[in-house]
Design a protein around this motif. Structure first.
Motif, PDB file in Angstrom:
ATOM      1  N   THR A  79       0.720  -1.017   0.262  1.00 13.55           N
ATOM      2  CA  THR A  79      -0.069   0.042   0.260  1.00 13.55           C
ATOM      3  C   THR A  79       0.826   1.237  -0.556  1.00 13.55           C
ATOM      4  N   ASP A  80       0.313   2.427  -0.282  1.00 16.89           N
ATOM      5  CA  ASP A  80       0.998   4.064  -0.144  1.00 16.89           C
ATOM      6  C   ASP A  80       1.440   3.848   1.275  1.00 16.89           C
ATOM      7  N   ARG A  81       0.838   3.460   2.486  1.00 12.67           N
ATOM      8  CA  ARG A  81       1.107   3.849   3.316  1.00 12.67           C
ATOM      9  C   ARG A  81       2.363   3.126   3.455  1.00 12.67           C
ATOM     10  N   TYR A  82       2.251   2.256   3.665  1.00 12.36           N
ATOM     11  CA  TYR A  82       3.364   0.926   4.233  1.00 12.36           C
ATOM     12  C   TYR A  82       4.720   1.081   2.679  1.00 12.36           C
ATOM     13  N   ARG A 121       6.271   4.175   4.832  1.00 14.46           N
ATOM     14  CA  ARG A 121       6.734   3.392   6.044  1.00 14.46           C
ATOM     15  C   ARG A 121       8.393   2.499   5.965  1.00 14.46           C
TER      16      ARG A 121
END
Length: 64
Positions: free
Chosen positions: A46-49, A52
């Motif tokens: 995902t974008d967030r992962y 991170r």
């Protein structure tokens, strides 16, 4: 923003090509090339992962 996103993806692919042992085993398919395994892993983030993981790998840490 698009250039930044592309650079993040390139950084992640390059990193995991150099360190494939850091990928989860669920993405390691011996029938596929290592490059395909890495690209599948990064593409599934995902974008967030992805952000991170990228920050954890490439963002300088302040010494405490």
């Amino acid at each position: 923003q698009a250039r930044k996103a592309v650079q993040i993806l390139r950084d992640l692919v390059d990193h995991f090509l150099e360190h494939p042992d850091e990928m989860p085993m669920s993405y390691r398919h011996l029938a596929s090339s290592e490059r395909t395994q890495v690209i599948d892993f990064v593409a599934g983030m995902t974008d967030r992962y992805a952000l991170r993981v990228h920050d954890g790998l490439f963002r300088p840490r302040v010494l405490v």
